[in-house]
Design a protein around this motif. Structure first.
Motif, PDB file in Angstrom:
ATOM      1  N   SER A   4      29.524  13.747   1.624  1.00 51.39           N
ATOM      2  CA  SER A   4      30.376  12.598   1.308  1.00 51.39           C
ATOM      3  C   SER A   4      31.675  13.127   0.700  1.00 51.39           C
ATOM      4  CB  SER A   4      29.675  11.655   0.335  1.00 51.39           C
ATOM      5  OG  SER A   4      29.663  12.202  -0.961  1.00 51.39           O
ATOM      6  N   LEU A   5      32.751  12.354   0.857  1.00 51.43           N
ATOM      7  CA  LEU A   5      34.037  12.756   0.292  1.00 51.43           C
ATOM      8  C   LEU A   5      33.952  12.844  -1.226  1.00 51.43           C
ATOM      9  CD1 LEU A   5      36.505  10.690   2.501  1.00 51.43           C
ATOM     10  CD2 LEU A   5      35.737  13.056   2.791  1.00 51.43           C
ATOM     11  N   ALA A   6      33.111  12.010  -1.842  1.00 52.67           N
ATOM     12  CA  ALA A   6      32.942  12.047  -3.294  1.00 52.67           C
ATOM     13  C   ALA A   6      32.375  13.397  -3.736  1.00 52.67           C
ATOM     14  CB  ALA A   6      32.044  10.909  -3.760  1.00 52.67           C
ATOM     15  N   VAL A   7      31.416  13.926  -3.006  1.00 51.19           N
ATOM     16  CA  VAL A   7      30.825  15.227  -3.346  1.00 51.19           C
ATOM     17  C   VAL A   7      31.855  16.338  -3.152  1.00 51.19           C
ATOM     18  CG1 VAL A   7      29.095  16.940  -2.642  1.00 51.19           C
ATOM     19  CG2 VAL A   7      28.443  14.550  -2.904  1.00 51.19           C
ATOM     20  N   LEU A   8      32.607  16.278  -2.059  1.00 50.02           N
ATOM     21  CA  LEU A   8      33.614  17.309  -1.805  1.00 50.02           C
ATOM     22  C   LEU A   8      34.726  17.273  -2.855  1.00 50.02           C
ATOM     23  CD1 LEU A   8      34.190  19.586   0.168  1.00 50.02           C
ATOM     24  CD2 LEU A   8      35.429  17.964   1.590  1.00 50.02           C
ATOM     25  N   ASN A   9      34.964  16.118  -3.449  1.00 47.90           N
ATOM     26  CA  ASN A   9      35.986  15.985  -4.496  1.00 47.90           C
ATOM     27  C   ASN A   9      35.488  16.370  -5.886  1.00 47.90           C
ATOM     28  OD1 ASN A   9      38.543  15.271  -3.498  1.00 47.90           O
ATOM     29  ND2 ASN A   9      37.812  13.218  -3.023  1.00 47.90           N
ATOM     30  N   GLU A  10      34.188  16.626  -6.045  1.00 49.72           N
ATOM     31  CA  GLU A  10      33.650  17.033  -7.348  1.00 49.72           C
ATOM     32  C   GLU A  10      34.052  18.477  -7.627  1.00 49.72           C
ATOM     33  OE1 GLU A  10      29.499  16.528  -8.159  1.00 49.72           O
ATOM     34  OE2 GLU A  10      29.468  14.588  -7.141  1.00 49.72           O
ATOM     35  N   ARG A  11      34.912  18.687  -8.585  1.00 53.33           N
ATOM     36  CA  ARG A  11      35.403  20.035  -8.888  1.00 53.33           C
ATOM     37  C   ARG A  11      34.339  20.911  -9.533  1.00 53.33           C
ATOM     38  NH1 ARG A  11      37.491  19.274  -5.185  1.00 53.33           N
ATOM     39  NH2 ARG A  11      39.560  18.421  -4.915  1.00 53.33           N
ATOM     40  N   ARG A  12      33.218  20.339  -9.938  1.00 55.42           N
ATOM     41  CA  ARG A  12      32.097  21.156 -10.429  1.00 55.42           C
ATOM     42  C   ARG A  12      31.359  21.807  -9.265  1.00 55.42           C
ATOM     43  NH1 ARG A  12      28.256  17.489 -12.886  1.00 55.42           N
ATOM     44  NH2 ARG A  12      29.176  16.017 -11.449  1.00 55.42           N
ATOM     45  N   ARG A  13      31.556  21.282  -8.044  1.00 53.23           N
ATOM     46  CA  ARG A  13      30.839  21.789  -6.879  1.00 53.23           C
ATOM     47  C   ARG A  13      31.729  22.495  -5.867  1.00 53.23           C
ATOM     48  NH1 ARG A  13      26.517  17.629  -4.747  1.00 53.23           N
ATOM     49  NH2 ARG A  13      26.040  19.496  -3.580  1.00 53.23           N
ATOM     50  N   PHE A  14      32.947  21.956  -5.655  1.00 54.64           N
ATOM     51  CA  PHE A  14      33.858  22.520  -4.653  1.00 54.64           C
ATOM     52  C   PHE A  14      35.259  22.595  -5.214  1.00 54.64           C
ATOM     53  CE2 PHE A  14      30.398  20.877  -2.125  1.00 54.64           C
ATOM     54  CZ  PHE A  14      30.229  21.844  -1.154  1.00 54.64           C
ATOM     55  N   THR A  15      36.015  23.589  -4.762  1.00 56.43           N
ATOM     56  CA  THR A  15      37.418  23.711  -5.152  1.00 56.43           C
ATOM     57  C   THR A  15      38.246  23.932  -3.887  1.00 56.43           C
ATOM     58  OG1 THR A  15      38.974  24.856  -6.598  1.00 56.43           O
ATOM     59  CG2 THR A  15      37.291  26.207  -5.594  1.00 56.43           C
ATOM     60  N   PRO A  16      39.383  23.246  -3.765  1.00 59.74           N
ATOM     61  CA  PRO A  16      40.216  23.463  -2.582  1.00 59.74           C
ATOM     62  C   PRO A  16      40.845  24.857  -2.611  1.00 59.74           C
ATOM     63  CG  PRO A  16      41.240  21.870  -4.067  1.00 59.74           C
ATOM     64  CD  PRO A  16      39.919  22.240  -4.661  1.00 59.74           C
ATOM     65  N   ILE A  17      41.009  25.445  -1.457  1.00 56.63           N
ATOM     66  CA  ILE A  17      41.624  26.761  -1.337  1.00 56.63           C
ATOM     67  C   ILE A  17      43.012  26.560  -0.747  1.00 56.63           C
ATOM     68  CG2 ILE A  17      41.501  29.027  -0.242  1.00 56.63           C
ATOM     69  CD1 ILE A  17      38.481  28.658  -0.128  1.00 56.63           C
ATOM     70  N   PRO A  18      44.058  26.939  -1.475  1.00 56.80           N
ATOM     71  CA  PRO A  18      45.410  26.772  -0.933  1.00 56.80           C
ATOM     72  C   PRO A  18      45.634  27.651   0.286  1.00 56.80           C
ATOM     73  CG  PRO A  18      45.473  27.638  -3.194  1.00 56.80           C
ATOM     74  CD  PRO A  18      44.044  27.509  -2.791  1.00 56.80           C
ATOM     75  N   GLY A  19      46.482  27.181   1.169  1.00 54.43           N
ATOM     76  CA  GLY A  19      46.841  27.987   2.334  1.00 54.43           C
ATOM     77  C   GLY A  19      45.881  27.864   3.485  1.00 54.43           C
ATOM     78  N   GLY A  20      45.056  26.798   3.509  1.00 52.19           N
ATOM     79  CA  GLY A  20      44.165  26.594   4.644  1.00 52.19           C
ATOM     80  C   GLY A  20      44.959  26.255   5.890  1.00 52.19           C
ATOM     81  N   THR A  21      44.320  26.295   7.033  1.00 48.44           N
ATOM     82  CA  THR A  21      44.980  25.983   8.292  1.00 48.44           C
ATOM     83  C   THR A  21      45.307  24.498   8.333  1.00 48.44           C
ATOM     84  OG1 THR A  21      43.684  27.699   9.355  1.00 48.44           O
ATOM     85  CG2 THR A  21      44.739  26.101  10.791  1.00 48.44           C
ATOM     86  N   PRO A  22      46.562  24.118   8.573  1.00 51.58           N
ATOM     87  CA  PRO A  22      46.900  22.695   8.657  1.00 51.58           C
ATOM     88  C   PRO A  22      46.183  22.021   9.812  1.00 51.58           C
ATOM     89  CG  PRO A  22      48.880  24.047   8.544  1.00 51.58           C
ATOM     90  CD  PRO A  22      47.714  24.969   8.727  1.00 51.58           C
TER      91      PRO A  22
END
Length: 94
Positions: free
Chosen positions: A65-83
């Protein structure tokens, strides 16, 4: 007047092609795997989901779920991903 600490900022929008890393270290202390957002959709329950594929092995996939992916305790975005819209390079064969 609201206090500064009580304001919550909304998480940045999730888009196709973004890369995320699992925050929890592996059993051997290595960084968690990196995942690429392959598709976004709304399930029949009305909840937004992201279909992910593992960056190092495109055969490994999962849906969160988008809510789980937005939980910073579980996932962190990586800058510079492929657009979104650009092909994601396949992992190198060794």
């Amino acid at each position: 007047m609201p206090q500064l600490g009580s304001l919550k900022s909304s998480p940045p929008p999730i888009a196709r092609g973004q890369h995320y890393r699992e925050v929890q270290l592996s059993m051997f202390g290595r960084p968690g795997p990196e995942w690429i957002v392959e598709a976004l959709f709304t399930g029949i329950d009305g909840i937004g989901h992201a279909s992910l594929m593992r960056a190092s092995d495109h055969s490994q996939r999962k849906t969160l779920s988008l809510a789980v992916l937005n939980e910073r305790r579980r996932f962190t975005p990586i800058p510079g991903g492929t657009p979104a819209g650009e092909p994601t390079p396949a992992p190198a064969l060794v």
